[in-house]
Every structure is written in structure tokens, then in C-alpha cells.
Design a protein around this motif. Sequence first.
Motif, PDB file in Angstrom:
ATOM      1  N   SER A  54      17.255 -52.323  20.042  1.00  0.00           N
ATOM      2  CA  SER A  54      18.173 -51.765  21.038  1.00  0.00           C
ATOM      3  C   SER A  54      18.367 -52.738  22.196  1.00  0.00           C
ATOM      4  CB  SER A  54      17.622 -50.436  21.561  1.00  0.00           C
ATOM      5  OG  SER A  54      18.438 -49.924  22.593  1.00  0.00           O
ATOM      6  N   GLY A  55      17.278 -53.350  22.646  1.00  0.00           N
ATOM      7  CA  GLY A  55      17.381 -54.296  23.751  1.00  0.00           C
ATOM      8  C   GLY A  55      18.198 -55.529  23.382  1.00  0.00           C
ATOM      9  N   GLU A  94      18.748 -65.137  16.723  1.00  0.00           N
ATOM     10  CA  GLU A  94      17.467 -65.467  16.100  1.00  0.00           C
ATOM     11  C   GLU A  94      16.478 -64.312  16.248  1.00  0.00           C
ATOM     12  OE1 GLU A  94      16.289 -69.137  17.855  1.00  0.00           O
ATOM     13  OE2 GLU A  94      17.644 -70.353  16.615  1.00  0.00           O
ATOM     14  N   GLN A  95      16.471 -63.681  17.426  1.00  0.00           N
ATOM     15  CA  GLN A  95      15.605 -62.524  17.625  1.00  0.00           C
ATOM     16  C   GLN A  95      16.010 -61.370  16.722  1.00  0.00           C
ATOM     17  OE1 GLN A  95      14.661 -61.460  21.802  1.00  0.00           O
ATOM     18  NE2 GLN A  95      15.739 -63.340  22.365  1.00  0.00           N
ATOM     19  N   LEU A  96      17.311 -61.156  16.593  1.00  0.00           N
ATOM     20  CA  LEU A  96      17.794 -60.072  15.741  1.00  0.00           C
ATOM     21  C   LEU A  96      17.449 -60.348  14.279  1.00  0.00           C
ATOM     22  CD1 LEU A  96      19.380 -57.425  16.167  1.00  0.00           C
ATOM     23  CD2 LEU A  96      21.440 -58.664  15.504  1.00  0.00           C
ATOM     24  N   ALA A 134      15.688 -47.696  13.486  1.00  0.00           N
ATOM     25  CA  ALA A 134      15.658 -48.710  14.548  1.00  0.00           C
ATOM     26  C   ALA A 134      17.047 -49.263  14.822  1.00  0.00           C
ATOM     27  CB  ALA A 134      14.710 -49.848  14.161  1.00  0.00           C
ATOM     28  N   TRP A 135      17.940 -49.144  13.843  1.00  0.00           N
ATOM     29  CA  TRP A 135      19.249 -49.802  13.923  1.00  0.00           C
ATOM     30  C   TRP A 135      20.325 -48.793  14.310  1.00  0.00           C
ATOM     31  CZ3 TRP A 135      19.158 -55.056  13.339  1.00  0.00           C
ATOM     32  CH2 TRP A 135      17.947 -55.586  12.863  1.00  0.00           C
ATOM     33  N   GLN A 136      20.220 -48.262  15.521  1.00  0.00           N
ATOM     34  CA  GLN A 136      21.152 -47.235  15.975  1.00  0.00           C
ATOM     35  C   GLN A 136      22.446 -47.813  16.537  1.00  0.00           C
ATOM     36  OE1 GLN A 136      20.623 -43.834  15.567  1.00  0.00           O
ATOM     37  NE2 GLN A 136      18.926 -44.600  14.334  1.00  0.00           N
ATOM     38  N   GLY A 137      22.372 -48.890  17.301  1.00  0.00           N
ATOM     39  CA  GLY A 137      23.568 -49.418  17.958  1.00  0.00           C
ATOM     40  C   GLY A 137      24.128 -50.666  17.320  1.00  0.00           C
ATOM     41  N   ILE A 183      26.448 -57.282  26.276  1.00  0.00           N
ATOM     42  CA  ILE A 183      26.750 -57.755  27.627  1.00  0.00           C
ATOM     43  C   ILE A 183      27.186 -59.221  27.589  1.00  0.00           C
ATOM     44  CG2 ILE A 183      25.729 -58.354  29.857  1.00  0.00           C
ATOM     45  CD1 ILE A 183      26.349 -55.434  29.658  1.00  0.00           C
ATOM     46  N   HIS A 184      26.508 -60.033  26.798  1.00  0.00           N
ATOM     47  CA  HIS A 184      26.858 -61.452  26.706  1.00  0.00           C
ATOM     48  C   HIS A 184      28.272 -61.634  26.174  1.00  0.00           C
ATOM     49  CE1 HIS A 184      26.255 -65.750  26.304  1.00  0.00           C
ATOM     50  NE2 HIS A 184      26.686 -65.686  25.054  1.00  0.00           N
TER      51      HIS A 184
END
Length: 303
Positions: free
Chosen positions: A169-170, A152-154, A29-32, A177-178
Motif C-alpha cells: 500500500s505504501g 524494484e521495491q514492488l 495485500a494487493w488492494q490498490g 504521488i510520483h
Amino acid sequence: MPVPVSTSAESFLSAHIHGKVLAANKGDAWQGVKAVITESTACGELLDIPPVSEPYLVWFISGESEVHDREKGGPWIRSIVKKGSFFLSTGGEPYDCRWRALTPEPRVIMHVLLDLSLMKKAYEEVYGIDATHARPRDVSGGEDSQLNALMEQLRDELTRRKASRLLVSGIAQAVAIHLVRKYSALTQQSNSTGSPSLPGFKLRQITDWMSKNLAEEFDLATLSEIAGLSKFHFHRLFKKATGKTPSKYHIDLRMSMARKLLRETRRSVVEIALEVGYANPSHFAKIFRRETGLSPSDYRQLR
């Protein structure tokens, strides 16, 4: 062991993150993005931190601390950090770090490194054909509610038994971007070496401000804010650009004006001291002698 000139994200998180590991990224899940949550001691030993190519985020989950960091051989830069504070480092030179807890709460931190290919896409989306002219800036002890929500989401995904690849990823894309939108800017010319630099127009803006405000007390925080950099990285880049530290440059400006006033006016030494920012004439005379080898009165007699 000597500090490496630079290191990879994987090596950094495995070898240079100190404290008890509470959670770490696992699985495809942790590609990027890479992330680790740690709990550190109340008082930190002196740490040697190597730079990484990837943007490095340190996000504080709990605890309030006094943090000091410095480039090798440079002055210590102090920041007060608390829940929600963050540091953003975008590469450069190895540096030293130490801290001291100010509250009894556990000092829990999330360390995040974003993949370079993801950041490249973010720069291209934000700046288009000018992406190669964009440069990131560093932040020490910053506060950012939007970044807070993303972190917090991460953190929630990092602490799940199985993270969602799509969601991670999202989040990583949103963070990239932020950061590019809020913590980068276009330079007037590209930096072909790829190494951190202080753009010429920004250097002129800062030195002009210093000249106009030379009687003001030296304040590294104000100058770094004008530059859009953390105090730590502004100090390093200013010295790289001018050959002097910001404080030494400020003193030189004051002494240059003092010499001019001593040569060209009949104003008293006390008046000149006040004009260039020294409320204490004895302190002014001491600094003037240190910088010129003469007392203000002796210098005036040479005109």
C-alpha cells in the motif's frame, strides 16, 4: 477476437499480457495495485492492446528491445528500451504493439496497474481544488531513477511468498504521488468529456514553434517533448485537435510559406526551397506539385 473499446485491470492482466508469467499479485495485500511479471519472446507478433481506465505502467527488468507502437491506422512510433526503461499509458484508443530483442538477455517486464481511487486521492493531494483540471501525460521508453527504486521495491514484494499489505500500500501510494507530480499538469480549462485532449494553449505553443522552425527537419520526438507526451499519444491527440497528422501539418506550413514567397518575391525556386527547409530543389518541386497540382514555376506565373 475484436479488441474491446476498453477493459478492466483484472481482465487486461489476465487476457492481454503476453509471455510466460513469472509472478503475479495474489492475496489481499494487493488492494490498490495489480502487478504481473512476464518473460516474453525475442520477437513479438503484432499485438492488439485495448485501453484501460487505470494508469498502466510497463517497467523493463532486463533485456534491450526495439519497440514499435501505433494507434490503429497510424504510423509506427519507435522506441529503444532497456533495463529500467518504462512506458506509462493513461488510456485512450486501442493500439498495436510489436518488438524485437536487441540483446540475448531474457526480456523480463513488470506490468503495473494502479487503482483509480488511489489515483484520485493522489491528484487531490497534489492539486487540491484544481484536481479536476489536471491531466496525465504518457511516456514511451522513459528513464526515471526515483520510479525505478519504487518499482524494484514492488517487484521484491511481488516475488515474496507473502507480500506485506502495509508495504504494498505504501509503495502504491508513493508511485501514485510520483506519477501525478512528475507526469501530469494542469490544463487551462477542464475537459468535461473526460476523454484525452490536447489543451488549446499547448496546441498553440506547438503550432507556433512549428511555424518559427518550419525549415528544420520534422522531428516528432521534439514536438512530443514540448507537449509533454509520448510520441505515440502526441501524434494521436494532435491529429484529433487539428484534423492533420503532425507531419502533414508541418508540410502544409512549408507549402503555405512557399506559395507566399513565390507570389510576393522574385527569389529563385532554389532559394525558396532552401528557405522552407528543402535542400533538394527537385524534392521540393515534387512535394509542391503533389500538394498544389502545379510546379513552383507554373504557380508563380499565376500571380
